[in-house]
Scaffold this motif. Sequence first.
Motif, mmCIF file in Angstrom:
data_model
loop_
_atom_site.group_PDB
_atom_site.id
_atom_site.type_symbol
_atom_site.label_atom_id
_atom_site.label_comp_id
_atom_site.label_asym_id
_atom_site.label_seq_id
_atom_site.Cartn_x
_atom_site.Cartn_y
_atom_site.Cartn_z
ATOM 1 N N GLY A 2 -43.528 -14.568 -19.872
ATOM 2 C CA GLY A 2 -43.229 -15.932 -20.439
ATOM 3 C C GLY A 2 -43.868 -15.873 -22.080
ATOM 4 O O GLY A 2 -44.531 -14.745 -22.516
ATOM 5 N N GLN A 3 -43.810 -16.932 -22.903
ATOM 6 C CA GLN A 3 -44.350 -17.059 -24.144
ATOM 7 C C GLN A 3 -45.799 -16.982 -24.058
ATOM 8 O O GLN A 3 -46.498 -17.251 -23.090
ATOM 9 C CB GLN A 3 -43.893 -18.297 -24.685
ATOM 10 C CG GLN A 3 -42.499 -18.105 -24.867
ATOM 11 C CD GLN A 3 -41.862 -19.755 -25.691
ATOM 12 O OE1 GLN A 3 -42.548 -20.570 -25.505
ATOM 13 N NE2 GLN A 3 -40.749 -19.496 -26.116
ATOM 14 N N THR A 4 -46.485 -16.348 -25.158
ATOM 15 C CA THR A 4 -48.007 -16.546 -25.320
ATOM 16 C C THR A 4 -48.258 -17.504 -26.199
ATOM 17 O O THR A 4 -47.524 -17.785 -27.181
ATOM 18 C CB THR A 4 -48.360 -15.258 -25.599
ATOM 19 O OG1 THR A 4 -48.030 -14.614 -26.783
ATOM 20 C CG2 THR A 4 -48.264 -14.084 -24.673
ATOM 21 N N ARG A 5 -49.287 -18.045 -26.165
ATOM 22 C CA ARG A 5 -49.722 -19.335 -27.012
ATOM 23 C C ARG A 5 -51.108 -18.879 -27.604
ATOM 24 O O ARG A 5 -52.004 -18.675 -26.641
ATOM 25 C CB ARG A 5 -49.528 -20.426 -26.387
ATOM 26 C CG ARG A 5 -50.124 -21.866 -27.172
ATOM 27 C CD ARG A 5 -49.811 -22.911 -26.551
ATOM 28 N NE ARG A 5 -50.579 -23.134 -25.210
ATOM 29 C CZ ARG A 5 -50.985 -24.081 -24.752
ATOM 30 N NH1 ARG A 5 -50.100 -25.174 -25.030
ATOM 31 N NH2 ARG A 5 -51.862 -24.010 -23.730
ATOM 32 N N ASN A 42 -53.524 -30.026 -34.246
ATOM 33 C CA ASN A 42 -53.633 -28.878 -33.598
ATOM 34 C C ASN A 42 -52.416 -27.753 -34.226
ATOM 35 O O ASN A 42 -51.426 -28.569 -34.685
ATOM 36 C CB ASN A 42 -53.286 -28.849 -32.115
ATOM 37 C CG ASN A 42 -54.451 -29.526 -31.337
ATOM 38 O OD1 ASN A 42 -55.672 -29.048 -31.082
ATOM 39 N ND2 ASN A 42 -54.023 -30.877 -30.840
ATOM 40 N N ALA A 43 -52.592 -26.319 -33.852
ATOM 41 C CA ALA A 43 -51.616 -25.692 -34.322
ATOM 42 C C ALA A 43 -51.641 -24.288 -33.544
ATOM 43 O O ALA A 43 -52.531 -23.919 -33.153
ATOM 44 C CB ALA A 43 -51.834 -25.299 -35.802
ATOM 45 N N TRP A 44 -50.487 -24.226 -33.136
ATOM 46 C CA TRP A 44 -50.163 -22.954 -32.149
ATOM 47 C C TRP A 44 -49.352 -21.867 -32.544
ATOM 48 O O TRP A 44 -48.241 -22.179 -33.116
ATOM 49 C CB TRP A 44 -49.895 -23.312 -30.841
ATOM 50 C CG TRP A 44 -50.659 -24.700 -30.224
ATOM 51 C CD1 TRP A 44 -50.551 -25.941 -30.431
ATOM 52 C CD2 TRP A 44 -51.717 -24.642 -29.204
ATOM 53 N NE1 TRP A 44 -51.369 -26.668 -29.831
ATOM 54 C CE2 TRP A 44 -52.190 -25.617 -29.046
ATOM 55 C CE3 TRP A 44 -52.293 -23.235 -28.828
ATOM 56 C CZ2 TRP A 44 -53.377 -25.889 -28.105
ATOM 57 C CZ3 TRP A 44 -53.514 -23.637 -28.196
ATOM 58 C CH2 TRP A 44 -53.849 -24.924 -27.703
ATOM 59 N N ALA A 45 -49.694 -20.670 -32.497
ATOM 60 C CA ALA A 45 -48.848 -19.551 -32.680
ATOM 61 C C ALA A 45 -48.154 -19.133 -31.520
ATOM 62 O O ALA A 45 -48.756 -19.018 -30.278
ATOM 63 C CB ALA A 45 -49.681 -18.351 -33.344
ATOM 64 N N ILE A 46 -46.990 -19.061 -31.384
ATOM 65 C CA ILE A 46 -46.213 -18.713 -29.935
ATOM 66 C C ILE A 46 -45.569 -17.280 -30.308
ATOM 67 O O ILE A 46 -45.244 -16.950 -31.381
ATOM 68 C CB ILE A 46 -44.955 -19.648 -29.863
ATOM 69 C CG1 ILE A 46 -45.330 -21.252 -29.971
ATOM 70 C CG2 ILE A 46 -44.276 -19.342 -28.472
ATOM 71 C CD1 ILE A 46 -46.462 -21.663 -28.750
ATOM 72 N N ASP A 47 -45.535 -16.486 -29.019
ATOM 73 C CA ASP A 47 -45.247 -15.225 -29.003
ATOM 74 C C ASP A 47 -45.671 -14.259 -30.269
ATOM 75 O O ASP A 47 -44.845 -13.733 -31.230
ATOM 76 C CB ASP A 47 -43.581 -15.017 -29.246
ATOM 77 C CG ASP A 47 -43.141 -15.422 -27.897
ATOM 78 O OD1 ASP A 47 -44.013 -15.413 -26.788
ATOM 79 O OD2 ASP A 47 -41.738 -15.763 -27.529
ATOM 80 N N GLY A 48 -46.824 -14.093 -30.570
ATOM 81 C CA GLY A 48 -47.376 -13.455 -31.413
ATOM 82 C C GLY A 48 -47.298 -13.975 -32.945
ATOM 83 O O GLY A 48 -47.554 -13.062 -33.825
ATOM 84 N N GLY A 49 -47.073 -15.175 -33.129
ATOM 85 C CA GLY A 49 -46.816 -15.739 -34.389
ATOM 86 C C GLY A 49 -45.241 -15.885 -34.907
ATOM 87 O O GLY A 49 -45.030 -16.327 -35.973
#
Length: 96
Positions: A2-5, A42-49
């Motif tokens: 799955g996606q990483t966050r 908030n800010a999130w990086a998904i799938d390694g940015g």
Amino acid sequence: MGQTREALAPDDVVPADLGRYIRTIDELDFQSFDFSDRVVANAWAIDGGAWQHILFSADVPNVFLVIVVNGRSNDVHGHYVLDLNSHYGIGSDPTL
């Protein structure tokens, strides 16, 4: 897999021109919420940015303008209003 966050500090958000993008959003998209303070909650990086989701606070608790940015090209992919109060009913019960 799955996606990483991963949570990002506001200073780690990609240098897309978010202010300019926000100014181009149709007022109807804001659903009567006020995002004029432009506070990054908030800010999130998904799938390694590969993607970033940047959440701006509204004038109402638990409501955010989410801007999705391609982390590799720094292009804005789109936006949506995330209203957790209506989605989960959390604004209707003061004990939550």
